[in-house]
Write a protein that holds these residues in place. Sequence first.
Motif, PDB file in Angstrom:
ATOM      1  N   ASP A  23       0.810  -1.213   0.000  1.00 56.47           N
ATOM      2  CA  ASP A  23       0.000   0.000   0.000  1.00 56.47           C
ATOM      3  C   ASP A  23       0.846   1.267   0.000  1.00 56.47           C
ATOM      4  N   ALA A  24       2.161   1.123   0.049  1.00 61.38           N
ATOM      5  CA  ALA A  24       3.042   2.287   0.030  1.00 61.38           C
ATOM      6  C   ALA A  24       3.423   2.595  -1.410  1.00 61.38           C
ATOM      7  N   VAL A  25       3.127   3.806  -1.859  1.00 62.75           N
ATOM      8  CA  VAL A  25       3.423   4.229  -3.226  1.00 62.75           C
ATOM      9  C   VAL A  25       4.403   5.394  -3.178  1.00 62.75           C
ATOM     10  N   THR A  26       5.533   5.234  -3.819  1.00 62.01           N
ATOM     11  CA  THR A  26       6.560   6.268  -3.834  1.00 62.01           C
ATOM     12  C   THR A  26       6.920   6.622  -5.263  1.00 62.01           C
ATOM     13  N   ASN A  27       6.995   7.914  -5.534  1.00 60.71           N
ATOM     14  CA  ASN A  27       7.458   8.390  -6.840  1.00 60.71           C
ATOM     15  C   ASN A  27       8.370   9.585  -6.608  1.00 60.71           C
ATOM     16  N   PRO A  28       9.014  10.092  -7.648  1.00 54.31           N
ATOM     17  CA  PRO A  28       9.985  11.179  -7.433  1.00 54.31           C
ATOM     18  C   PRO A  28       9.404  12.429  -6.793  1.00 54.31           C
ATOM     19  N   ASP A  29       8.093  12.653  -6.918  1.00 59.30           N
ATOM     20  CA  ASP A  29       7.507  13.893  -6.418  1.00 59.30           C
ATOM     21  C   ASP A  29       6.823  13.762  -5.072  1.00 59.30           C
ATOM     22  N   SER A  30       6.400  12.555  -4.701  1.00 63.69           N
ATOM     23  CA  SER A  30       5.655  12.413  -3.453  1.00 63.69           C
ATOM     24  C   SER A  30       5.614  10.949  -3.025  1.00 63.69           C
ATOM     25  N   SER A  31       5.190  10.741  -1.791  1.00 62.23           N
ATOM     26  CA  SER A  31       4.973   9.394  -1.260  1.00 62.23           C
ATOM     27  C   SER A  31       3.626   9.387  -0.539  1.00 62.23           C
ATOM     28  N   TYR A  32       2.872   8.319  -0.694  1.00 64.54           N
ATOM     29  CA  TYR A  32       1.567   8.268  -0.048  1.00 64.54           C
ATOM     30  C   TYR A  32       1.145   6.813   0.136  1.00 64.54           C
ATOM     31  N   TRP A  33       0.043   6.641   0.879  1.00 61.28           N
ATOM     32  CA  TRP A  33      -0.492   5.313   1.175  1.00 61.28           C
ATOM     33  C   TRP A  33      -1.843   5.127   0.511  1.00 61.28           C
ATOM     34  N   LEU A  34      -2.021   3.968  -0.110  1.00 64.48           N
ATOM     35  CA  LEU A  34      -3.353   3.598  -0.579  1.00 64.48           C
ATOM     36  C   LEU A  34      -4.179   3.208   0.638  1.00 64.48           C
ATOM     37  N   ARG A  35      -5.462   3.468   0.592  1.00 62.31           N
ATOM     38  CA  ARG A  35      -6.322   3.081   1.705  1.00 62.31           C
ATOM     39  C   ARG A  35      -7.050   1.793   1.340  1.00 62.31           C
ATOM     40  N   PRO A  36      -6.737   0.686   1.984  1.00 62.96           N
ATOM     41  CA  PRO A  36      -7.332  -0.602   1.624  1.00 62.96           C
ATOM     42  C   PRO A  36      -8.845  -0.612   1.692  1.00 62.96           C
ATOM     43  N   SER A  37      -9.466   0.253   2.522  1.00 63.29           N
ATOM     44  CA  SER A  37     -10.916   0.261   2.633  1.00 63.29           C
ATOM     45  C   SER A  37     -11.569   0.693   1.320  1.00 63.29           C
ATOM     46  N   ARG A  38     -10.780   1.302   0.417  1.00 64.63           N
ATOM     47  CA  ARG A  38     -11.342   1.701  -0.878  1.00 64.63           C
ATOM     48  C   ARG A  38     -11.206   0.595  -1.924  1.00 64.63           C
ATOM     49  N   GLU A  39     -10.536  -0.485  -1.591  1.00 61.21           N
ATOM     50  CA  GLU A  39     -10.362  -1.564  -2.547  1.00 61.21           C
ATOM     51  C   GLU A  39     -11.621  -2.422  -2.625  1.00 61.21           C
ATOM     52  N   ARG A  40     -11.852  -2.980  -3.794  1.00 62.08           N
ATOM     53  CA  ARG A  40     -13.017  -3.860  -3.979  1.00 62.08           C
ATOM     54  C   ARG A  40     -12.538  -5.232  -4.432  1.00 62.08           C
ATOM     55  N   SER A  41     -13.181  -6.253  -3.957  1.00 66.09           N
ATOM     56  CA  SER A  41     -12.868  -7.594  -4.427  1.00 66.09           C
ATOM     57  C   SER A  41     -13.421  -7.777  -5.836  1.00 66.09           C
ATOM     58  N   ILE A  42     -13.005  -8.841  -6.504  1.00 65.81           N
ATOM     59  CA  ILE A  42     -13.485  -9.109  -7.865  1.00 65.81           C
ATOM     60  C   ILE A  42     -14.995  -9.313  -7.862  1.00 65.81           C
ATOM     61  N   GLU A  43     -15.516 -10.017  -6.831  1.00 69.45           N
ATOM     62  CA  GLU A  43     -16.952 -10.255  -6.760  1.00 69.45           C
ATOM     63  C   GLU A  43     -17.715  -8.936  -6.601  1.00 69.45           C
ATOM     64  N   ALA A  44     -17.202  -8.043  -5.724  1.00 73.19           N
ATOM     65  CA  ALA A  44     -17.877  -6.769  -5.499  1.00 73.19           C
ATOM     66  C   ALA A  44     -17.854  -5.923  -6.765  1.00 73.19           C
ATOM     67  N   ALA A  45     -16.726  -5.951  -7.475  1.00 72.92           N
ATOM     68  CA  ALA A  45     -16.635  -5.170  -8.707  1.00 72.92           C
ATOM     69  C   ALA A  45     -17.629  -5.676  -9.738  1.00 72.92           C
ATOM     70  N   SER A  46     -17.832  -6.999  -9.794  1.00 75.80           N
ATOM     71  CA  SER A  46     -18.790  -7.571 -10.749  1.00 75.80           C
ATOM     72  C   SER A  46     -20.205  -7.134 -10.416  1.00 75.80           C
ATOM     73  N   GLU A  47     -20.563  -7.128  -9.126  1.00 80.61           N
ATOM     74  CA  GLU A  47     -21.896  -6.711  -8.717  1.00 80.61           C
ATOM     75  C   GLU A  47     -22.146  -5.249  -9.061  1.00 80.61           C
ATOM     76  N   ILE A  48     -21.129  -4.408  -8.856  1.00 80.48           N
ATOM     77  CA  ILE A  48     -21.297  -2.984  -9.145  1.00 80.48           C
ATOM     78  C   ILE A  48     -21.449  -2.752 -10.633  1.00 80.48           C
ATOM     79  N   SER A  49     -20.619  -3.459 -11.434  1.00 76.52           N
ATOM     80  CA  SER A  49     -20.691  -3.261 -12.877  1.00 76.52           C
ATOM     81  C   SER A  49     -22.032  -3.714 -13.431  1.00 76.52           C
TER      82      SER A  49
END
Length: 247
Positions: free
Chosen positions: A175-201
């Motif tokens: 969840d740690a993302v680093t690039n030349p300009d900044s560093s930040y954390w992805l928030r896992p609570s925003r992730e969706r499982s494959i099943e959830a993504a299928s239901e939403i689509s």
Amino acid sequence: MASESGKPKYVTALGMTDEPGAWRERKATGGVVVDIDSDEIVLDGLAMPHSPRWHNGNLWVLNSGAGELIVMDPASGRRDVVCQLPGYLRGLCFAGPFALIGMCKIREKHLFGGLPIQQRVAQLTCGVAVVDLRTGGVAGQFEFTSGCEELYDVLFLAGIRRGTILNLDKPAVRDAVTNPDSSYWLRPSRERSIEAASEISSTEGVAGTGDTQETNQADIDQNGAPRLPSAVQDVGVQSESKSLLDS
């Protein structure tokens, strides 16, 4: 680079040349510190200087290849060696009357060979030294005995009782993302499982469905950035009760 009153003020250079790699010819004595405003050299004769800092009205710099912490009074031009340490120095910060200094071993002998620190110390140390600025004495230090031979910077985190170093064995590292300009954390609570993504689509195009994505406000700090503890907890990293000595 060192900043004074929030503006860049001093910068280190390994040599006074614009030829690629030519600084290596005088790496033991050719390093300088330059005043950005006046474009003048304020310190010279240094061995690969690093980590200039403006602190308490003085300029502090690591004479890395000599293993020295130097302080300079810009008004008078006086320079003093505060202390000598058993390592190639990188990373400098201050906490009260103490300086925290990163110490490294030397890797490529063709690049770092022939520096003063190698003549003074037979075995270099990788770790962090705590120097009392009132006396120049080493108040304490710790050493990496394996797994780490170089440090690039040191930062004092006030109020942190149990810091964490991520490695590839911990799920949170994904969840740690680093690039030349900044560093930040992805928030896992925003992730969706494959099943959830299928239901939403499958609901796309249905009137009134809208965006079902939820935001966990507890995971956001005052600047809108994800909080590290929440990110670590969400990915299932269990708190360890073992002390450093147990490890």
